[in-house]
Design a protein around this motif. Structure first.
Motif, PDB file in Angstrom:
ATOM      1  N   LYS A   1      27.593  54.932  46.879  1.00 21.99           N
ATOM      2  CA  LYS A   1      26.182  54.549  46.694  1.00 21.99           C
ATOM      3  C   LYS A   1      25.531  54.539  48.060  1.00 21.99           C
ATOM      4  N   ASN A   2      24.629  55.502  48.274  1.00 22.18           N
ATOM      5  CA  ASN A   2      24.018  55.713  49.592  1.00 22.18           C
ATOM      6  C   ASN A   2      25.130  55.993  50.605  1.00 22.18           C
ATOM      7  N   ASN A   3      25.242  55.207  51.666  1.00 22.01           N
ATOM      8  CA  ASN A   3      26.308  55.460  52.645  1.00 22.01           C
ATOM      9  C   ASN A   3      27.479  54.493  52.500  1.00 22.01           C
ATOM     10  N   LEU A   4      27.481  53.710  51.414  1.00 22.14           N
ATOM     11  CA  LEU A   4      28.571  52.766  51.161  1.00 22.14           C
ATOM     12  C   LEU A   4      29.552  53.369  50.153  1.00 22.14           C
ATOM     13  N   ILE A   5      30.823  53.346  50.514  1.00 25.89           N
ATOM     14  CA  ILE A   5      31.883  53.836  49.629  1.00 25.89           C
ATOM     15  C   ILE A   5      32.759  52.652  49.244  1.00 25.89           C
ATOM     16  N   LYS A   6      32.847  52.401  47.955  1.00 24.95           N
ATOM     17  CA  LYS A   6      33.650  51.296  47.447  1.00 24.95           C
ATOM     18  C   LYS A   6      34.910  51.831  46.768  1.00 24.95           C
ATOM     19  N   THR A   7      35.976  51.063  46.854  1.00 22.05           N
ATOM     20  CA  THR A   7      37.184  51.335  46.092  1.00 22.05           C
ATOM     21  C   THR A   7      37.749  49.991  45.639  1.00 22.05           C
ATOM     22  N   PRO A   8      38.307  49.926  44.434  1.00 24.84           N
ATOM     23  CA  PRO A   8      38.826  48.640  43.949  1.00 24.84           C
ATOM     24  C   PRO A   8      39.869  48.051  44.889  1.00 24.84           C
ATOM     25  N   ALA A   9      39.847  46.738  45.018  1.00 25.00           N
ATOM     26  CA  ALA A   9      40.808  46.034  45.870  1.00 25.00           C
ATOM     27  C   ALA A   9      42.183  46.031  45.208  1.00 25.00           C
ATOM     28  N   ILE A  10      43.230  46.035  46.019  1.00 18.86           N
ATOM     29  CA  ILE A  10      44.600  45.965  45.498  1.00 18.86           C
ATOM     30  C   ILE A  10      44.770  44.718  44.637  1.00 18.86           C
ATOM     31  N   GLU A  11      44.126  43.623  45.039  1.00 18.30           N
ATOM     32  CA  GLU A  11      44.238  42.361  44.309  1.00 18.30           C
ATOM     33  C   GLU A  11      43.666  42.456  42.892  1.00 18.30           C
ATOM     34  N   ASP A  12      42.839  43.477  42.638  1.00 17.60           N
ATOM     35  CA  ASP A  12      42.278  43.655  41.301  1.00 17.60           C
ATOM     36  C   ASP A  12      43.251  44.372  40.360  1.00 17.60           C
ATOM     37  N   GLY A  13      44.333  44.925  40.910  1.00 18.37           N
ATOM     38  CA  GLY A  13      45.344  45.538  40.053  1.00 18.37           C
ATOM     39  C   GLY A  13      45.511  47.026  40.185  1.00 18.37           C
ATOM     40  N   CYS A  14      44.846  47.654  41.159  1.00 20.76           N
ATOM     41  CA  CYS A  14      44.998  49.105  41.297  1.00 20.76           C
ATOM     42  C   CYS A  14      46.282  49.444  42.053  1.00 20.76           C
ATOM     43  N   LEU A  15      46.694  50.690  41.921  1.00 20.63           N
ATOM     44  CA  LEU A  15      47.852  51.189  42.655  1.00 20.63           C
ATOM     45  C   LEU A  15      47.566  51.174  44.146  1.00 20.63           C
TER      46      LEU A  15
ATOM     47  N   ASP B   1      31.162  57.698  61.394  1.00 21.57           N
ATOM     48  CA  ASP B   1      29.901  57.041  61.734  1.00 21.57           C
ATOM     49  C   ASP B   1      28.843  57.258  60.656  1.00 21.57           C
ATOM     50  N   LYS B   2      29.240  57.908  59.556  1.00 13.41           N
ATOM     51  CA  LYS B   2      28.291  58.209  58.483  1.00 13.41           C
ATOM     52  C   LYS B   2      28.396  57.245  57.310  1.00 13.41           C
ATOM     53  N   TYR B   3      29.598  56.649  57.124  1.00 20.97           N
ATOM     54  CA  TYR B   3      29.824  55.850  55.923  1.00 20.97           C
ATOM     55  C   TYR B   3      30.428  54.490  56.270  1.00 20.97           C
ATOM     56  N   GLU B   4      30.285  53.580  55.329  1.00 21.80           N
ATOM     57  CA  GLU B   4      30.990  52.305  55.352  1.00 21.80           C
ATOM     58  C   GLU B   4      31.905  52.261  54.141  1.00 21.80           C
ATOM     59  N   VAL B   5      33.010  51.537  54.246  1.00 16.09           N
ATOM     60  CA  VAL B   5      33.939  51.433  53.128  1.00 16.09           C
ATOM     61  C   VAL B   5      34.187  49.961  52.822  1.00 16.09           C
ATOM     62  N   GLU B   6      34.337  49.673  51.541  1.00 13.34           N
ATOM     63  CA  GLU B   6      34.539  48.297  51.102  1.00 13.34           C
ATOM     64  C   GLU B   6      35.576  48.286  49.978  1.00 13.34           C
ATOM     65  N   GLU B   7      36.597  47.449  50.128  1.00 12.46           N
ATOM     66  CA  GLU B   7      37.586  47.240  49.073  1.00 12.46           C
ATOM     67  C   GLU B   7      37.156  46.015  48.287  1.00 12.46           C
ATOM     68  N   THR B   8      36.726  46.220  47.066  1.00 11.94           N
ATOM     69  CA  THR B   8      36.109  45.138  46.323  1.00 11.94           C
ATOM     70  C   THR B   8      36.162  45.418  44.828  1.00 11.94           C
ATOM     71  N   SER B   9      35.810  44.431  44.039  1.00 15.35           N
ATOM     72  CA  SER B   9      35.751  44.610  42.590  1.00 15.35           C
ATOM     73  C   SER B   9      34.592  45.533  42.220  1.00 15.35           C
ATOM     74  N   ILE B  10      34.825  46.364  41.201  1.00 12.06           N
ATOM     75  CA  ILE B  10      33.796  47.280  40.703  1.00 12.06           C
ATOM     76  C   ILE B  10      33.624  47.041  39.211  1.00 12.06           C
ATOM     77  N   SER B  11      32.426  46.704  38.822  1.00 10.34           N
ATOM     78  CA  SER B  11      32.144  46.473  37.409  1.00 10.34           C
ATOM     79  C   SER B  11      31.769  47.791  36.727  1.00 10.34           C
ATOM     80  N   PRO B  12      31.990  47.912  35.426  1.00  6.25           N
ATOM     81  CA  PRO B  12      31.570  49.128  34.712  1.00  6.25           C
ATOM     82  C   PRO B  12      30.089  49.426  34.893  1.00  6.25           C
ATOM     83  N   PHE B  13      29.260  48.379  35.031  1.00  9.52           N
ATOM     84  CA  PHE B  13      27.826  48.568  35.214  1.00  9.52           C
ATOM     85  C   PHE B  13      27.518  49.397  36.464  1.00  9.52           C
TER      86      PHE B  13
END
Length: 278
Positions: free
Chosen positions: A192-206, A222-234
């Motif tokens: 989403k824009n320059n933010l890249i999210k991926t589910p956190a390991i603590e949420d149950g992903c491999l 220098d183009k993107y930010e990354v965040e390991e966090t919960s992702i809702s279906p919404f």
């Protein structure tokens, strides 16, 4: 031909019906990519394998060093004339043959199988339809077991069947909190824009090997930010891009989720950076 406990045998070899991996799914595996004879990300694979064995309370033999298992992989590659080619390798570990739920001993088997691949670098995905939906019949409970490649992958199998039955290319799995955690065969990234999210390991992903590589690449960009966090279906329908990753295919952009269609600009940019690193 396969490598079974260090011995090269025909691939028609039959395991015992008492094998614990067969009876109970009491085992785990690593899937590895070979590029021109080189094992990609071998150190990461090895340490994940050792960590997975500890999580499953499989006693690690003293000779299971990084060098030993690498040599066993190369032994099979040489025997199959794939030692300078591209291949897919699977290392499987199981806890032997005896006992019910409680093992009678601490025997450890390993087997290595491989097949050739036609590409060295991760290829640019085609622009064909790659549609996904949520799989809601079963949910993944977050925990240490959900983070490893155990031999018990029933939700992934059922979701893959569901996708085929519904003319989908893949399904996304949910955890017991109803957050999106991964696809049937790889980790999920959302742009989403320059933010890249991926589910956190603590949420149950491999705890994916390529997931780790891409997080490192994105962090140094220098183009993107990354965040390991919960992702809702919404959030899926609000995203600019979605893509799936694993060590064999690399990056697979998703083209459609329900009524939302996506581009793949960021995915292709990161894929170029990944191939440069390799």
């Amino acid at each position: 031909m396969i490598n079974f406990n260090g011995i090269l045998v025909e691939d028609t070899t039959v395991i015992s019906v008492k094998n614990r991996g067969y009876k109970f799914g009491d085992g785990l595996f690593e899937t590895i990519k070979i590029a021109s004879g080189k094992i990609l990300f071998w150190e990461d694979h090895y340490f994940r394998l050792m960590a997975s064995m500890r999580i499953m309370r499989i006693e690690i033999p003293m000779h299971f060093t990084m060098e030993f298992l690498e040599d066993e992989v190369k032994k099979l590659l040489i025997a199959l004339n794939l030692n300078s080619k591209n291949a897919r390798v699977r290392i499987t570990i199981d806890r032997g043959n005896e006992g019910g739920y409680l093992p009678k001993n601490y025997e450890v088997n390993f087997s290595i199988v491989c097949e050739d691949l036609d590409v060295h670098f991760y290829k640019t995905p085609n622009h064909l339809r790659y549609e996904v939906d949520l799989f809601k019949d079963h949910f993944i409970a977050p925990g240490l077991l959900s983070s490893i490649k155990s031999s018990s992958k029933i939700p992934n199998i059922l979701a893959s069947i569901y996708a085929a039955e519904n003319d989908l290319q893949n399904c996304l799995l949910l955890n017991t909190d109803k957050n999106v955690i991964e696809a049937t065969n790889g980790n999920l990234f959302l742009v989403k824009n320059n933010l890249i999210k991926t589910p956190a390991i603590e949420d149950g992903c491999l705890n994916g090997i390529l997931r780790k590589q891409l997080i490192g690449i994105i962090k140094y960009s220098d183009k993107y930010e990354v965040e390991e966090t919960s992702i809702s279906p919404f959030e899926l329908q609000k995203a600019d891009e979605l893509f799936i990753t694993n060590v064999i295919m690399g990056i697979q952009p998703i083209t459609k989720y329900r009524k939302k269609e996506y581009n793949n600009v960021v995915a292709l940019d990161i894929l170029e950076k990944l191939n440069s690193k390799i």
